[in-house]
Design a protein around this motif. Structure first.
Motif, PDB file in Angstrom:
ATOM      1  N   SER A   1      -0.747   1.281   0.520  1.00 39.84           N
ATOM      2  CA  SER A   1       0.274   0.774  -0.396  1.00 39.84           C
ATOM      3  C   SER A   1      -0.374   0.537  -1.753  1.00 39.84           C
ATOM      4  CB  SER A   1       0.898  -0.527   0.136  1.00 39.84           C
ATOM      5  OG  SER A   1      -0.073  -1.549   0.185  1.00 39.84           O
ATOM      6  N   SER A   2       0.459   0.417  -2.781  1.00 35.25           N
ATOM      7  CA  SER A   2      -0.030   0.191  -4.143  1.00 35.25           C
ATOM      8  C   SER A   2       0.491  -1.136  -4.667  1.00 35.25           C
ATOM      9  CB  SER A   2       0.424   1.327  -5.066  1.00 35.25           C
ATOM     10  OG  SER A   2       0.155   1.008  -6.423  1.00 35.25           O
ATOM     11  N   GLN A   3      -0.342  -1.839  -5.406  1.00 33.55           N
ATOM     12  CA  GLN A   3       0.059  -3.121  -5.983  1.00 33.55           C
ATOM     13  C   GLN A   3       0.619  -2.996  -7.384  1.00 33.55           C
ATOM     14  OE1 GLN A   3      -3.237  -5.878  -5.725  1.00 33.55           O
ATOM     15  NE2 GLN A   3      -2.807  -6.367  -3.589  1.00 33.55           N
TER      16      GLN A   3
ATOM     17  N   LEU B   1       6.189 -12.186  -2.379  1.00 33.54           N
ATOM     18  CA  LEU B   1       5.093 -11.615  -1.609  1.00 33.54           C
ATOM     19  C   LEU B   1       4.601 -10.345  -2.293  1.00 33.54           C
ATOM     20  CD1 LEU B   1       6.623 -11.862   1.997  1.00 33.54           C
ATOM     21  CD2 LEU B   1       4.959 -13.418   0.968  1.00 33.54           C
ATOM     22  N   ASP B   2       3.284 -10.179  -2.351  1.00 32.60           N
ATOM     23  CA  ASP B   2       2.761  -8.926  -2.899  1.00 32.60           C
ATOM     24  C   ASP B   2       2.611  -7.904  -1.780  1.00 32.60           C
ATOM     25  OD1 ASP B   2       0.355  -9.431  -1.514  1.00 32.60           O
ATOM     26  OD2 ASP B   2      -0.539 -10.437  -3.243  1.00 32.60           O
ATOM     27  N   ASP B   3       2.186  -6.680  -2.139  1.00 27.25           N
ATOM     28  CA  ASP B   3       2.096  -5.609  -1.153  1.00 27.25           C
ATOM     29  C   ASP B   3       1.097  -5.919  -0.040  1.00 27.25           C
ATOM     30  OD1 ASP B   3       4.022  -4.038  -2.247  1.00 27.25           O
ATOM     31  OD2 ASP B   3       2.662  -2.734  -3.348  1.00 27.25           O
ATOM     32  N   GLY B   4      -0.003  -6.580  -0.403  1.00 25.85           N
ATOM     33  CA  GLY B   4      -0.985  -6.926   0.609  1.00 25.85           C
ATOM     34  C   GLY B   4      -0.419  -7.904   1.635  1.00 25.85           C
ATOM     35  N   GLU B   5       0.367  -8.866   1.180  1.00 22.46           N
ATOM     36  CA  GLU B   5       0.969  -9.838   2.099  1.00 22.46           C
ATOM     37  C   GLU B   5       2.037  -9.186   2.974  1.00 22.46           C
ATOM     38  OE1 GLU B   5       0.553 -14.016  -0.367  1.00 22.46           O
ATOM     39  OE2 GLU B   5       2.086 -12.571  -0.989  1.00 22.46           O
ATOM     40  N   ILE B   6       2.778  -8.236   2.409  1.00 20.78           N
ATOM     41  CA  ILE B   6       3.768  -7.512   3.205  1.00 20.78           C
ATOM     42  C   ILE B   6       3.068  -6.677   4.271  1.00 20.78           C
ATOM     43  CG2 ILE B   6       5.545  -5.716   3.124  1.00 20.78           C
ATOM     44  CD1 ILE B   6       6.318  -6.751   0.367  1.00 20.78           C
TER      45      ILE B   6
ATOM     46  N   VAL C   1       2.451   4.964  -3.448  1.00 24.65           N
ATOM     47  CA  VAL C   1       3.548   4.614  -4.346  1.00 24.65           C
ATOM     48  C   VAL C   1       3.871   3.126  -4.227  1.00 24.65           C
ATOM     49  CG1 VAL C   1       5.930   5.164  -4.979  1.00 24.65           C
ATOM     50  CG2 VAL C   1       4.456   6.932  -4.010  1.00 24.65           C
ATOM     51  N   PRO C   2       4.029   2.405  -5.345  1.00 27.53           N
ATOM     52  CA  PRO C   2       4.398   0.984  -5.260  1.00 27.53           C
ATOM     53  C   PRO C   2       5.776   0.815  -4.624  1.00 27.53           C
ATOM     54  CG  PRO C   2       4.540   1.786  -7.537  1.00 27.53           C
ATOM     55  CD  PRO C   2       3.868   2.864  -6.735  1.00 27.53           C
ATOM     56  N   GLY C   3       5.888  -0.204  -3.787  1.00 28.75           N
ATOM     57  CA  GLY C   3       7.155  -0.466  -3.122  1.00 28.75           C
ATOM     58  C   GLY C   3       7.416   0.414  -1.926  1.00 28.75           C
ATOM     59  N   ARG C   4       6.416   1.163  -1.490  1.00 31.34           N
ATOM     60  CA  ARG C   4       6.615   2.065  -0.359  1.00 31.34           C
ATOM     61  C   ARG C   4       5.302   2.213   0.410  1.00 31.34           C
ATOM     62  NH1 ARG C   4       8.096   8.511  -0.902  1.00 31.34           N
ATOM     63  NH2 ARG C   4       7.929   9.046   1.314  1.00 31.34           N
ATOM     64  N   ASP C   5       5.380   2.149   1.722  1.00 31.38           N
ATOM     65  CA  ASP C   5       4.194   2.338   2.554  1.00 31.38           C
ATOM     66  C   ASP C   5       4.022   3.818   2.865  1.00 31.38           C
ATOM     67  OD1 ASP C   5       3.594  -0.387   2.702  1.00 31.38           O
ATOM     68  OD2 ASP C   5       4.983  -0.678   4.367  1.00 31.38           O
ATOM     69  N   THR C   6       2.816   4.335   2.688  1.00 34.33           N
ATOM     70  CA  THR C   6       2.509   5.725   3.028  1.00 34.33           C
ATOM     71  C   THR C   6       1.318   5.737   3.974  1.00 34.33           C
ATOM     72  OG1 THR C   6       1.097   5.947   1.071  1.00 34.33           O
ATOM     73  CG2 THR C   6       3.391   6.642   0.854  1.00 34.33           C
ATOM     74  N   ASP C   7       1.133   6.843   4.656  1.00 37.07           N
ATOM     75  CA  ASP C   7       0.006   6.924   5.575  1.00 37.07           C
ATOM     76  C   ASP C   7      -0.527   8.352   5.621  1.00 37.07           C
ATOM     77  OD1 ASP C   7       2.424   7.729   7.095  1.00 37.07           O
ATOM     78  OD2 ASP C   7       1.015   7.920   8.758  1.00 37.07           O
ATOM     79  N   ILE C   8      -1.754   8.472   6.058  1.00 38.25           N
ATOM     80  CA  ILE C   8      -2.408   9.764   6.227  1.00 38.25           C
ATOM     81  C   ILE C   8      -3.516   9.570   7.253  1.00 38.25           C
ATOM     82  CG2 ILE C   8      -4.188   9.458   4.455  1.00 38.25           C
ATOM     83  CD1 ILE C   8      -3.680  12.359   3.596  1.00 38.25           C
ATOM     84  N   TRP C   9      -3.917  10.645   7.924  1.00 35.70           N
ATOM     85  CA  TRP C   9      -5.007  10.516   8.897  1.00 35.70           C
ATOM     86  C   TRP C   9      -5.966  11.693   8.769  1.00 35.70           C
ATOM     87  CZ3 TRP C   9      -6.491  13.563  13.143  1.00 35.70           C
ATOM     88  CH2 TRP C   9      -5.637  14.628  13.454  1.00 35.70           C
TER      89      TRP C   9
END
Length: 313
Positions: free
Chosen positions: A137-139, A291-296, A157-165
């Motif tokens: 996530s981005s802050q 709440l910030d992105d880290g707390e979410i 992207v801020p406001g959106r969770d993304t993932d990759i492996w």
């Protein structure tokens, strides 16, 4: 063997990407040679004053040639499309056994946290030959997680969770870059991926300062932000219970059914009145700006940790 003109293939995904690239390069080169070779041939053969026969080609030869060329091109394109698409789709879902690491991007650094709670800045230590699943996530602004040696790149992207492996196949230290312009010091947003043998990684992890993992941090936030007042099993408030929620299908008040994944949990925290669970009133307040992105991320990790518990109903 390393070459100054070739990046190392340091992940399982890199091998597939390079094979596709080399095939496209070969086909492109063959096409260029064919086209320019024909241009040169025709320029010489049919130059002004030459005795070469000029006239229309036999109709049957022209038709068969056009059909053959068109079919060959179509089949080649279909094969390339299938190969590239299957490779991309196969890299979307991380294996269930993957090591889960959380990544937060901010101007101008990468912050990572391991399941044990160990934290790093602009660095990420990972084990060799083990799948690693990054939840990102981005802050602030759009960033892009880019590791050239692994052939992986994902926008954060801020406001959106993304993932990759990825699964590293070579030990060593590999550059981590931001591939999306993110402000004045974008070029300084660099880090490193350190791939270690699995026993060395375990030893490194033990030496790191102890800290609560994200799930424990989320549990503390769950209480401090007042979430337990409504969602705890002992609460008298009529609110959805979170035990066993993550990954389940949720029936909404408007008749839709959604999956309780990371995006759903994030939206429920920031926009609680958008997806109201069937049978419940839209009384939950929004935590947007609180709440910030880290707390979410921490709250999401806590709810995910409850997925193995049996729901109360």
């Amino acid at each position: 063997m390393n070459s100054p003109f070739r990046l190392p293939e340091a992940s399982t995904h890199a091998v597939t990407v390079d094979h596709i690239f080399y095939l496209l390069l070969l086909l492109s080169g063959a096409t260029v040679v064919l086209v320019f070779g024909l241009i040169l041939l025709f320029a010489v053969r049919y130059r002004r004053g030459s005795s070469a026969k000029r006239g229309p080609m036999p109709e049957i030869l022209s038709r068969e040639f056009e059909i053959g060329w068109t079919v060959a091109t179509l089949l080649t394109f279909a094969f390339l499309f299938w190969w590239a698409s299957s490779a991309d789709l196969g890299s979307l879902a991380a294996p269930p056994s993957a090591l889960e690491i959380h990544v937060v991007a901010k101007q101008w650094m990468w912050k990572t946290q391991h399941p044990s709670g160990a934290r790093e800045i602009n660095a990420l230590h990972v084990p060799l030959d083990q799948p690693v699943h990054l939840l990102m996530s981005s802050q602030d602004v759009i960033h892009s997680f880019f590791v050239p040696a692994f052939r992986i790149k994902k926008d954060v992207v801020p406001g959106r969770d993304t993932d990759i492996w990825f699964q590293a196949t070579k030990s060593g230290t590999f550059p981590l870059l931001c591939a999306e312009y993110c402000g004045t010091n974008h070029s300084m947003m660099r880090g490193k991926i350190v791939v270690m043998r699995q026993d060395d990684y375990a030893g490194w992890l033990v030496q790191q300062p102890e800290g609560d993992d994200l799930a424990h941090e989320g549990a503390k936030l769950f209480v401090s932000q007042g979430c337990s007042g409504c969602h705890a099993a002992s609460s008298n408030v009529h609110a959805p219970r979170l035990a066993g929620l993550y990954g389940r299908a949720v029936q909404l008040a408007d008749g839709r059914t959604v999956s309780a994944d990371d995006a759903y949990i994030r939206d429920s925290i920031l926009q609680p009145k958008r997806d109201v669970v069937a049978g419940y009133e839209p009384v939950m307040p929004s935590f947007k700006g609180l709440l910030d992105d880290g707390e979410i991320q921490s709250l999401t990790a806590y709810i995910r940790s409850l997925s193995k518990e049996q729901p109360d109903d």
